[in-house]
Design an enzyme around this catalytic site. Structure first.
Site, PDB file in Angstrom:
ATOM      1  N   GLU A 254      90.663  76.273  25.738  1.00  0.00           N
ATOM      2  CA  GLU A 254      90.766  76.840  24.185  1.00  0.00           C
ATOM      3  C   GLU A 254      90.859  75.886  22.547  1.00  0.00           C
ATOM      4  OE1 GLU A 254      90.731  79.152  20.428  1.00  0.00           O
ATOM      5  OE2 GLU A 254      92.288  77.424  21.626  1.00  0.00           O
ATOM      6  N   GLU A 255      92.333  75.112  23.361  1.00  0.00           N
ATOM      7  CA  GLU A 255      92.199  74.300  22.417  1.00  0.00           C
ATOM      8  C   GLU A 255      91.934  72.992  21.914  1.00  0.00           C
ATOM      9  OE1 GLU A 255      94.791  75.171  20.046  1.00  0.00           O
ATOM     10  OE2 GLU A 255      96.251  77.086  22.154  1.00  0.00           O
TER      11      GLU A 255
ATOM     12  N   ASP B 182      94.979  77.756  28.770  1.00  0.00           N
ATOM     13  CA  ASP B 182      95.836  76.329  28.369  1.00  0.00           C
ATOM     14  C   ASP B 182      96.693  76.852  26.834  1.00  0.00           C
ATOM     15  OD1 ASP B 182      92.949  76.708  26.751  1.00  0.00           O
ATOM     16  OD2 ASP B 182      93.370  74.961  25.966  1.00  0.00           O
TER      17      ASP B 182
HETATM   18 ZN   LIG Z   1      95.382  80.663  20.483  1.00  0.00          ZN
END
Ligand SMILES: [Zn+2]
Length: 484
Positions: A146-147, A79
């Site tokens: 992840e973000e 992502d």
């Molecule tokens: Zn990253």
């Protein structure tokens, strides 16, 4: 896009990067990119599986002659952060990222580029596709979300990796090897407040704190910048008694991981003393600027007439307790790392305050590479909550990754770098979060490092990726896989 690829070396990594850049993949919108990852793995003849979170685990047997080497996992997140400049027509949900070359750099037209972490995904797939890299048994783990709080990694099944070493490919500084990261834990603190009518003859004003730089509560907490909520509390604590201020409400800050740039309080004041209060705030602003200096030169305190929003104010004792809490609760650097000079080991961000009917709510975000240190800060907040009449609630939190400068894996990666480029790597750790904290917790004994090519201004439309350092990163990755 084809013309761009023709001019880029090494072809194998750029091919995957540009293909991936054409697929929309903001956090929470990764489905198409996740499908693409699976297709790539299967078309290369690799065994691949996905979990409910969209995390993809791919396995590739060792290159001939490397069958007895320790297994290595390559890890990256698919992502990206979607940010664009105002006025840019780009539609993230449908449009490919418009990748452009600027000399030695790649960037996107008015949007984030997604080199964070598209280049890590591309590198991992390029290793799968390569018949030249002489790697041992290989696993590739491509995570999602992840973000947005490491969402994919959190849902990864513990123990799913067989690897002994994990190379996380989500670092934006060439020449550095990352050996640690911070974990996080949120505290929210809520206090019931009694209210009553403002004193007769008093008028509503707003005390505003603005002009601060703010920044990220991981990367910028040691920059000496002002916290708007803390400054507002300082003003209210020192001026409320002398001016007979009655507090109607207060609010400041926004995201848990941002240092608050703005805060304000609506107060009731004898209108005859407006000029006097303005002068007192001006004096406080001077003190503040002298104290913050170049760390935060724009710090400003102002007094404005407030729109009529009712005449309800907090009971004086409750207002005093809330202000005392905001003035003393943990904010800033708590401890520096004893192993990596300059690294913050533990910190707290007084992130947000808001007033609801009958209650004041405060949000804090604590970080540490050590679980016990993080819990100790939350305990400190709990103790202050008990003194000031607040109720604390703790979030779930996520684990950190305590840096070990003696890590044999980090030494080997650095030695490979030195053999290739003539200089060892510098060890660093981040006070931000990385997926390694969570993955490491689910895989005790797994040795981890993180490295990647140079990139700048990630998460902004100014994001740029260095082309030559990507080529160097590819060489380093191949050489590390051959050396392990
Ligand atoms: Zn990253």
């Amino acid at each position: 896009m084809d013309d761009l690829l023709q001019a880029l070396e090494p072809r194998e990594i750029w091919k995957y990067f540009l293909e991936l850049s054409a697929i929309p993949r903001g956090s929470g919108h990764e489905a198409a990119a996740v499908r693409w990852v699976l297709e790539q793995a299967r078309s290369l003849g690799c065994e691949a599986s996905q979990d409910e979170a969209g995390n993809t685990l791919i396995r590739k047997p060792a290159a001939p002659g490397r069958e007895t080497a320790a297994a290595v996992a390559l890890q990256a997140h698919v992502d990206m952060v979607w940010e664009k400049n105002e006025g840019t027509a780009h539609q993230f949900l449908t449009d490919p990222i418009a990748v452009v070359r600027d000399g030695d750099l790649l960037r996107a037209e008015g949007t984030t580029l997604g080199a964070d972490d598209g280049i890590g995904v591309a590198a991992a797939l390029a290793v799968l596709a390569s018949s030249e890299v002489r790697h041992g048994p290989l696993e590739v783990l491509i995570t999602t979300g992840e973000e947005v709080g490491l969402a994919g990694a959190r849902r990864l099944r513990p123990g799913i990796l067989r690897a002994r070493y994990l190379l996380n490919l989500d670092s934006g500084r060439a020449g550095f090897v990352t050996i640690g990261c911070s974990g996080g834990l949120d505290s929210s603190a809520t206090r019931a407040v009694a209210t009553g009518p403002a004193g007769a003859g008093l008028a509503a004003f707003r005390i505003k704190v603005s002009g601060l730089k703010g920044g990220h509560s991981g990367g910028d907490i040691n920059q000496g910048r002002g916290n708007a909520i803390r400054i507002l509390a300082q003003a209210l604590w020192s001026l409320a008694p002398a001016f007979g201020l009655e507090l109607a409400d207060l609010a400041g800050g926004d995201k848990r991981n941002a240092i608050p740039r703005e805060a304000s309080a609506r107060v009731f004041l004898d209108p005859a003393r407006e000029g006097e209060l303005r002068a007192a705030l001006g004096a406080l602003q001077e003190q503040l600027r002298a104290s913050l200096g170049s760390f935060d030169p724009g710090a400003a305190l102002a007094l404005e007439p407030a729109a009529d929003a009712g005449r309800s104010v907090l009971a004086q004792a409750d207002a005093r307790a809330v202000v005392a809490f905001l003035l003393t609760v943990a904010h800033g650097v708590v401890a520096h790392s004893p192993v990596l000079p300059g690294l913050v080991q533990t910190s707290s961000n007084l992130a947000r305050v808001l007033t609801r009917p009958g209650a004041v709510e405060v949000l804090l975000s604590h970080r540490s590479s050590l679980a016990a240190d993080k819990a100790a800060v939350a305990d400190q907040v709990a103790a202050l909550c008990a003194l000031a009449g607040f109720q604390q609630q703790r979030g779930e939190g996520y684990p950190g990754w305590q840096p070990d400068p003696g890590s044999p894996l980090a030494r080997r990666v650095s030695a490979v770098h030195e053999a290739l480029f003539g200089r060892p790597m510098e060890y660093r750790a981040t006070h931000g979060g990385l997926e390694c904290g969570i993955i490491g917790q689910g895989h005790p004994g797994l040795e981890m490092v993180s490295f990647g090519p140079d990139m700048w201004d990630i998460h902004t439309p100014e994001e740029r990726l260095s082309i030559p350092s990507t080529a160097a990163f590819w060489r380093l990755l191949g050489a590390v896989l051959e050396a392990l």
